[in-house]
Motif scaffolding. Structure first.
Motif, PDB file in Angstrom:
ATOM      1  N   GLY A 149      57.893  30.803  16.962  1.00 23.95           N
ATOM      2  CA  GLY A 149      58.096  32.125  16.374  1.00 23.95           C
ATOM      3  C   GLY A 149      59.025  33.019  17.160  1.00 23.95           C
ATOM      4  N   ASP A 150      59.206  34.223  16.611  1.00 25.76           N
ATOM      5  CA  ASP A 150      60.132  35.200  17.187  1.00 25.76           C
ATOM      6  C   ASP A 150      59.700  35.697  18.560  1.00 25.76           C
ATOM      7  OD1 ASP A 150      61.700  35.078  14.925  1.00 25.76           O
ATOM      8  OD2 ASP A 150      60.798  36.853  13.993  1.00 25.76           O
ATOM      9  N   GLY A 151      58.396  35.899  18.767  1.00 25.97           N
ATOM     10  CA  GLY A 151      57.924  36.434  20.044  1.00 25.97           C
ATOM     11  C   GLY A 151      58.261  35.532  21.211  1.00 25.97           C
ATOM     12  N   VAL A 152      57.923  34.259  21.100  1.00 27.36           N
ATOM     13  CA  VAL A 152      58.225  33.321  22.183  1.00 27.36           C
ATOM     14  C   VAL A 152      59.731  33.126  22.296  1.00 27.36           C
ATOM     15  CG1 VAL A 152      57.899  30.960  23.011  1.00 27.36           C
ATOM     16  CG2 VAL A 152      55.980  32.217  22.056  1.00 27.36           C
ATOM     17  N   ALA A 153      60.449  33.179  21.173  1.00 26.81           N
ATOM     18  CA  ALA A 153      61.907  33.062  21.213  1.00 26.81           C
ATOM     19  C   ALA A 153      62.507  34.224  22.016  1.00 26.81           C
ATOM     20  CB  ALA A 153      62.482  33.025  19.807  1.00 26.81           C
ATOM     21  N   ARG A 154      61.949  35.429  21.858  1.00 26.80           N
ATOM     22  CA  ARG A 154      62.434  36.570  22.650  1.00 26.80           C
ATOM     23  C   ARG A 154      62.159  36.353  24.130  1.00 26.80           C
ATOM     24  NH1 ARG A 154      59.797  39.646  18.740  1.00 26.80           N
ATOM     25  NH2 ARG A 154      58.267  40.322  20.277  1.00 26.80           N
ATOM     26  N   GLY A 155      60.969  35.837  24.449  1.00 30.28           N
ATOM     27  CA  GLY A 155      60.655  35.537  25.851  1.00 30.28           C
ATOM     28  C   GLY A 155      61.603  34.492  26.417  1.00 30.28           C
ATOM     29  N   ARG A 156      61.867  33.452  25.640  1.00 33.00           N
ATOM     30  CA  ARG A 156      62.764  32.375  26.077  1.00 33.00           C
ATOM     31  C   ARG A 156      64.186  32.910  26.273  1.00 33.00           C
ATOM     32  NH1 ARG A 156      61.491  28.755  22.421  1.00 33.00           N
ATOM     33  NH2 ARG A 156      62.994  29.523  20.925  1.00 33.00           N
ATOM     34  N   SER A 157      64.678  33.712  25.320  1.00 30.09           N
ATOM     35  CA  SER A 157      66.039  34.238  25.461  1.00 30.09           C
ATOM     36  C   SER A 157      66.127  35.211  26.628  1.00 30.09           C
ATOM     37  CB  SER A 157      66.512  34.892  24.162  1.00 30.09           C
ATOM     38  OG  SER A 157      65.822  36.085  23.918  1.00 30.09           O
ATOM     39  N   SER A 158      65.035  35.921  26.892  1.00 31.49           N
ATOM     40  CA  SER A 158      65.027  36.825  28.045  1.00 31.49           C
ATOM     41  C   SER A 158      65.136  36.044  29.351  1.00 31.49           C
ATOM     42  CB  SER A 158      63.741  37.653  28.027  1.00 31.49           C
ATOM     43  OG  SER A 158      63.702  38.523  29.111  1.00 31.49           O
ATOM     44  N   ILE A 159      64.397  34.944  29.460  1.00 31.43           N
ATOM     45  CA  ILE A 159      64.500  34.114  30.666  1.00 31.43           C
ATOM     46  C   ILE A 159      65.905  33.540  30.776  1.00 31.43           C
ATOM     47  CG2 ILE A 159      63.738  31.961  31.763  1.00 31.43           C
ATOM     48  CD1 ILE A 159      60.935  32.550  30.678  1.00 31.43           C
ATOM     49  N   GLN A 160      66.462  33.082  29.666  1.00 32.74           N
ATOM     50  CA  GLN A 160      67.796  32.502  29.695  1.00 32.74           C
ATOM     51  C   GLN A 160      68.850  33.556  30.053  1.00 32.74           C
ATOM     52  OE1 GLN A 160      67.665  30.811  25.757  1.00 32.74           O
ATOM     53  NE2 GLN A 160      67.186  28.770  26.548  1.00 32.74           N
ATOM     54  N   ARG A 161      68.680  34.793  29.565  1.00 30.28           N
ATOM     55  CA  ARG A 161      69.649  35.852  29.817  1.00 30.28           C
ATOM     56  C   ARG A 161      69.521  36.422  31.224  1.00 30.28           C
ATOM     57  NH1 ARG A 161      68.089  40.290  26.660  1.00 30.28           N
ATOM     58  NH2 ARG A 161      68.085  38.756  25.006  1.00 30.28           N
ATOM     59  N   TRP A 162      68.297  36.715  31.637  1.00 30.80           N
ATOM     60  CA  TRP A 162      68.079  37.408  32.898  1.00 30.80           C
ATOM     61  C   TRP A 162      67.676  36.482  34.037  1.00 30.80           C
ATOM     62  CZ3 TRP A 162      69.897  42.122  32.866  1.00 30.80           C
ATOM     63  CH2 TRP A 162      69.975  42.801  31.650  1.00 30.80           C
ATOM     64  N   GLY A 163      67.327  35.273  33.729  1.00 31.79           N
ATOM     65  CA  GLY A 163      66.950  34.318  34.762  1.00 31.79           C
ATOM     66  C   GLY A 163      65.487  34.396  35.132  1.00 31.79           C
ATOM     67  N   LEU A 164      65.164  33.769  36.219  1.00 32.81           N
ATOM     68  CA  LEU A 164      63.767  33.663  36.649  1.00 32.81           C
ATOM     69  C   LEU A 164      63.145  34.994  37.065  1.00 32.81           C
ATOM     70  CD1 LEU A 164      63.944  30.313  38.637  1.00 32.81           C
ATOM     71  CD2 LEU A 164      63.065  30.700  36.332  1.00 32.81           C
ATOM     72  N   VAL A 165      63.962  36.009  37.308  1.00 33.33           N
ATOM     73  CA  VAL A 165      63.419  37.324  37.669  1.00 33.33           C
ATOM     74  C   VAL A 165      62.579  37.893  36.521  1.00 33.33           C
ATOM     75  CG1 VAL A 165      65.384  38.727  36.879  1.00 33.33           C
ATOM     76  CG2 VAL A 165      63.992  39.504  38.804  1.00 33.33           C
ATOM     77  N   THR A 166      62.785  37.380  35.313  1.00 29.69           N
ATOM     78  CA  THR A 166      62.002  37.825  34.158  1.00 29.69           C
ATOM     79  C   THR A 166      60.524  37.529  34.346  1.00 29.69           C
ATOM     80  OG1 THR A 166      63.903  37.350  32.771  1.00 29.69           O
ATOM     81  CG2 THR A 166      61.810  37.647  31.648  1.00 29.69           C
ATOM     82  N   ILE A 167      60.207  36.424  34.997  1.00 31.78           N
ATOM     83  CA  ILE A 167      58.804  36.005  35.125  1.00 31.78           C
ATOM     84  C   ILE A 167      57.984  37.015  35.928  1.00 31.78           C
ATOM     85  CG2 ILE A 167      57.254  34.205  36.013  1.00 31.78           C
ATOM     86  CD1 ILE A 167      59.508  32.196  35.140  1.00 31.78           C
ATOM     87  N   PRO A 168      58.374  37.382  37.160  1.00 29.46           N
ATOM     88  CA  PRO A 168      57.547  38.372  37.859  1.00 29.46           C
ATOM     89  C   PRO A 168      57.593  39.755  37.191  1.00 29.46           C
ATOM     90  CG  PRO A 168      59.454  37.799  39.195  1.00 29.46           C
ATOM     91  CD  PRO A 168      59.435  36.862  38.027  1.00 29.46           C
ATOM     92  N   LEU A 169      58.728  40.116  36.594  1.00 29.67           N
ATOM     93  CA  LEU A 169      58.815  41.420  35.935  1.00 29.67           C
ATOM     94  C   LEU A 169      57.924  41.484  34.701  1.00 29.67           C
ATOM     95  CD1 LEU A 169      62.625  42.252  36.240  1.00 29.67           C
ATOM     96  CD2 LEU A 169      60.710  43.177  37.576  1.00 29.67           C
ATOM     97  N   ALA A 170      57.696  40.347  34.064  1.00 25.33           N
ATOM     98  CA  ALA A 170      56.843  40.325  32.873  1.00 25.33           C
ATOM     99  C   ALA A 170      55.413  40.731  33.204  1.00 25.33           C
ATOM    100  CB  ALA A 170      56.860  38.938  32.239  1.00 25.33           C
ATOM    101  N   TYR A 171      54.989  40.551  34.432  1.00 27.95           N
ATOM    102  CA  TYR A 171      53.638  40.945  34.835  1.00 27.95           C
ATOM    103  C   TYR A 171      53.454  42.466  34.778  1.00 27.95           C
ATOM    104  CZ  TYR A 171      51.895  36.409  36.306  1.00 27.95           C
ATOM    105  OH  TYR A 171      51.437  35.118  36.311  1.00 27.95           O
ATOM    106  N   LEU A 172      54.550  43.198  34.694  1.00 21.26           N
ATOM    107  CA  LEU A 172      54.471  44.651  34.626  1.00 21.26           C
ATOM    108  C   LEU A 172      54.419  45.148  33.188  1.00 21.26           C
ATOM    109  CD1 LEU A 172      57.092  45.452  37.412  1.00 21.26           C
ATOM    110  CD2 LEU A 172      54.606  45.194  37.637  1.00 21.26           C
ATOM    111  N   THR A 173      54.358  44.228  32.233  1.00 24.13           N
ATOM    112  CA  THR A 173      54.329  44.600  30.822  1.00 24.13           C
ATOM    113  C   THR A 173      52.994  44.200  30.207  1.00 24.13           C
ATOM    114  OG1 THR A 173      55.209  42.488  30.014  1.00 24.13           O
ATOM    115  CG2 THR A 173      56.815  44.174  30.674  1.00 24.13           C
TER     116      THR A 173
END
Length: 185
Positions: A67-91
């Protein structure tokens, strides 16, 4: 939010100290992240690549992972890199999508675990200090304040209505595009 042991009237961290509460919440953050990562990784491998379920819980998992939600998460990791993972804990909410996307992308487990640690540390700090105090204050306000309860109900109704309207518009646009034979927006 009170975590009360039988016969006790104290918060968990009042009895055991901040460090114990912080370490406990850090482990919760790590275990939740690992669980989401591995569930998405295994289910992605088994469900998306080998099956095409049409009903039941497997179909629901298949739709969620594709679905769209996981696709947004995947594109965010692809766009911003692994820094997305620790930053996601703040959401709130987006965290699960990013962790699942990391599993879907099959990021190497040691790398995922290393980049997860700062996020879990930050999450534990927030919830062991401000987070639980905020939840406790909200619950206390709701317990004795009718206006606070009305504000909470109104917020839930507005958010729910907004999400329903967005979904209906998106589904309507997709159905109209399918009727015309146009590509989906």
């Amino acid at each position: 939010m009170h975590i009360v042991m039988a016969g006790q009237g104290q918060f968990f961290w009042e009895r055991h100290g901040f460090v114990v509460a912080y370490l406990f919440l850090f482990m919760v953050g790590m275990l939740r992240g690992q669980g989401t990562y591995w569930l998405a990784r295994v289910v992605t491998e088994q469900t998306l690549r080998r099956t095409r379920p049409t009903e039941g819980w497997k179909a629901g998992v298949h739709r969620w992972l594709s679905g769209d939600g996981v696709a947004r998460g995947r594109s965010s990791i692809q766009r911003w890199g692994l820094v997305t993972i620790p930053l996601a804990y703040l959401t709130v909410g987006f965290q699960t999508l990013v962790l699942a996307a990391a599993g879907m992308l099959r990021i190497a487990w040691p790398v995922f675990t290393l980049v997860q640690i700062p996020g879990a540390l930050a999450w534990a700090a927030i919830y062991s200090t401000i987070g639980f105090a905020l939840w406790g204050a909200t619950i206390a306000a709701l317990a004795g304040e009718p206006l606070a309860l009305a504000a909470l109900v109104a917020t839930v109704v507005v958010v729910g209505t907004t999400l329903a309207v967005r979904r209906r518009r998106r589904n309507g646009a997709a159905a109209a595009a399918a009727k015309r034979g146009a590509p989906l927006p």
